[in-house]
Design a protein around this motif. Structure first.
Motif, PDB file in Angstrom:
ATOM      1  N   GLU A  66       0.772  -1.154   0.133  1.00 45.29           N
ATOM      2  CA  GLU A  66       0.157  -0.092   0.025  1.00 45.29           C
ATOM      3  C   GLU A  66       0.788   1.301  -0.031  1.00 45.29           C
ATOM      4  O   GLU A  66       0.580   2.303  -0.775  1.00 45.29           O
ATOM      5  N   LEU A  67       1.794   1.347   0.773  1.00 45.42           N
ATOM      6  CA  LEU A  67       2.587   2.405   0.826  1.00 45.42           C
ATOM      7  C   LEU A  67       3.445   2.673  -0.637  1.00 45.42           C
ATOM      8  O   LEU A  67       3.687   3.963  -0.873  1.00 45.42           O
ATOM      9  N   ALA A  68       4.098   1.705  -1.067  1.00 47.58           N
ATOM     10  CA  ALA A  68       4.716   1.725  -2.323  1.00 47.58           C
ATOM     11  C   ALA A  68       3.780   2.246  -3.246  1.00 47.58           C
ATOM     12  O   ALA A  68       4.199   3.097  -4.100  1.00 47.58           O
ATOM     13  N   ASP A  69       2.492   1.820  -3.452  1.00 51.55           N
ATOM     14  CA  ASP A  69       1.662   2.192  -4.251  1.00 51.55           C
ATOM     15  C   ASP A  69       1.156   3.764  -4.185  1.00 51.55           C
ATOM     16  O   ASP A  69       1.223   4.626  -5.158  1.00 51.55           O
ATOM     17  N   LEU A  96      14.391  -1.083   0.842  1.00 58.13           N
ATOM     18  CA  LEU A  96      13.273  -1.600   1.425  1.00 58.13           C
ATOM     19  C   LEU A  96      12.798  -2.723   0.424  1.00 58.13           C
ATOM     20  O   LEU A  96      12.652  -2.394  -0.842  1.00 58.13           O
ATOM     21  N   ILE A  97      12.244  -3.928   0.958  1.00 59.80           N
ATOM     22  CA  ILE A  97      11.643  -4.639  -0.174  1.00 59.80           C
ATOM     23  C   ILE A  97      10.045  -4.654   0.212  1.00 59.80           C
ATOM     24  O   ILE A  97       9.563  -5.021   1.291  1.00 59.80           O
ATOM     25  N   GLU A  98       9.403  -4.808  -0.789  1.00 59.40           N
ATOM     26  CA  GLU A  98       7.810  -4.456  -0.635  1.00 59.40           C
ATOM     27  C   GLU A  98       7.425  -5.949  -0.161  1.00 59.40           C
ATOM     28  O   GLU A  98       7.769  -6.950  -0.890  1.00 59.40           O
ATOM     29  N   LYS A 158       8.018   3.213  -8.965  1.00 60.50           N
ATOM     30  CA  LYS A 158       8.035   2.429 -10.270  1.00 60.50           C
ATOM     31  C   LYS A 158       9.436   1.566 -10.148  1.00 60.50           C
ATOM     32  O   LYS A 158      10.542   2.009 -10.187  1.00 60.50           O
ATOM     33  N   ALA A 159       9.177   0.333 -10.121  1.00 61.46           N
ATOM     34  CA  ALA A 159      10.313  -0.683 -10.086  1.00 61.46           C
ATOM     35  C   ALA A 159       9.877  -2.196 -10.376  1.00 61.46           C
ATOM     36  O   ALA A 159       8.616  -2.209 -10.040  1.00 61.46           O
ATOM     37  N   PRO A 160      10.954  -2.795 -11.121  1.00 65.18           N
ATOM     38  CA  PRO A 160      10.234  -4.297 -11.304  1.00 65.18           C
ATOM     39  C   PRO A 160      10.149  -5.095 -10.053  1.00 65.18           C
ATOM     40  O   PRO A 160      10.655  -4.926  -9.076  1.00 65.18           O
ATOM     41  N   ARG A 161       9.211  -6.147 -10.136  1.00 60.68           N
ATOM     42  CA  ARG A 161       9.007  -6.977  -9.208  1.00 60.68           C
ATOM     43  C   ARG A 161      10.115  -8.082  -8.989  1.00 60.68           C
ATOM     44  O   ARG A 161      10.373  -8.618 -10.135  1.00 60.68           O
ATOM     45  N   TYR A 185       7.272 -11.789  -4.032  1.00 54.00           N
ATOM     46  CA  TYR A 185       7.499 -11.007  -5.185  1.00 54.00           C
ATOM     47  C   TYR A 185       7.096  -9.600  -4.784  1.00 54.00           C
ATOM     48  O   TYR A 185       6.138  -9.324  -4.183  1.00 54.00           O
ATOM     49  N   GLY A 186       8.132  -8.636  -4.909  1.00 49.71           N
ATOM     50  CA  GLY A 186       8.045  -7.487  -4.265  1.00 49.71           C
ATOM     51  C   GLY A 186       8.906  -6.673  -5.110  1.00 49.71           C
ATOM     52  O   GLY A 186      10.099  -6.834  -5.631  1.00 49.71           O
ATOM     53  N   ARG A 187       8.620  -5.279  -5.027  1.00 47.80           N
ATOM     54  CA  ARG A 187       9.569  -4.144  -5.681  1.00 47.80           C
ATOM     55  C   ARG A 187      10.656  -3.704  -4.679  1.00 47.80           C
ATOM     56  O   ARG A 187      10.304  -3.921  -3.477  1.00 47.80           O
ATOM     57  N   ARG A 188      11.764  -3.511  -5.004  1.00 49.51           N
ATOM     58  CA  ARG A 188      12.790  -3.134  -4.254  1.00 49.51           C
ATOM     59  C   ARG A 188      13.008  -1.672  -4.222  1.00 49.51           C
ATOM     60  O   ARG A 188      13.170  -1.124  -5.514  1.00 49.51           O
ATOM     61  N   VAL A 189      12.857  -1.166  -3.241  1.00 55.57           N
ATOM     62  CA  VAL A 189      12.831   0.506  -2.995  1.00 55.57           C
ATOM     63  C   VAL A 189      14.094   1.171  -2.442  1.00 55.57           C
ATOM     64  O   VAL A 189      14.533   0.755  -1.343  1.00 55.57           O
TER      65      VAL A 189
END
Length: 169
Positions: free
Chosen positions: A34-37, A83-85, A42-45, A61-65
């Motif tokens: 939710e916070l990433a959204d 941070l990892i989603e 914008k990052a690949p999963r 699976y998640g985005r790396r921020v």
């Protein structure tokens, strides 16, 4: 658990107030989907494994921020490295420290006014682990005698995002 404003360093106007769990037993820091959204990340999963304390390994699976910073409610900002989603961040709001709770303990009464009241609009959206060591530094140690045969009961206050507070023993 701490209250912070999380923002994109490239777009500081994209700010969200959230609670972050401090967990020195986790080896990675996490951000909620939710916070990433909300921050329009914008990052690949990527695939990763989340291993629980019972040893269960879960493929995720998640985005790396790596473009976020956090600012404490008193204005001190620090860079969040990576941070990892994750959709599995614990969200028990009963764990949020309050000034009222601190006033119930003699050794914490002196810092109760420094603890912000619960922000009902801020959800629990981060877990900061051992890879975020600057957030886990102990700035002050307080102890109170509890009358047990062991002598003292220790209480540790993590004064987050403050690099100018001297460490006391």
């Amino acid at each position: 658990m701490i209250l912070v404003d999380v923002f994109d360093r490239n777009s500081p106007n994209k700010t969200r107030r959230v609670y972050a769990i401090l967990d020195d037993q986790s080896n990675a820091s996490l951000i909620s989907n939710e916070l990433a959204d909300l921050l329009e990340i914008k990052a690949p999963r990527e695939m990763y494994y989340l291993t629980t304390c019972s040893g269960y390994k879960n493929e995720k699976y998640g985005r790396r921020v790596s473009i976020l910073s956090a600012r404490s409610v008193d204005g001190i900002a620090m860079k969040l490295h990576s941070l990892i989603e994750c959709d599995s961040i614990p969200g028990d709001t009963h764990e949020i420290p309050t000034p009222e709770m601190a006033r119930k303990f003699h050794h914490l009464r002196g810092i109760a006014s420094q603890i912000p009241s619960v922000d009902e609009d801020a959800g629990i959206h981060q877990l900061l682990g051992r890879d975020a060591t600057e957030f886990l530094k102990v700035r002050e140690f307080r102890k109170e005698s509890n009358g047990s045969p062991m002598g003292t009961k220790a209480s540790t206050r993590v004064d987050n995002l403050r690099s100018d507070v001297p460490r006391q023993r």
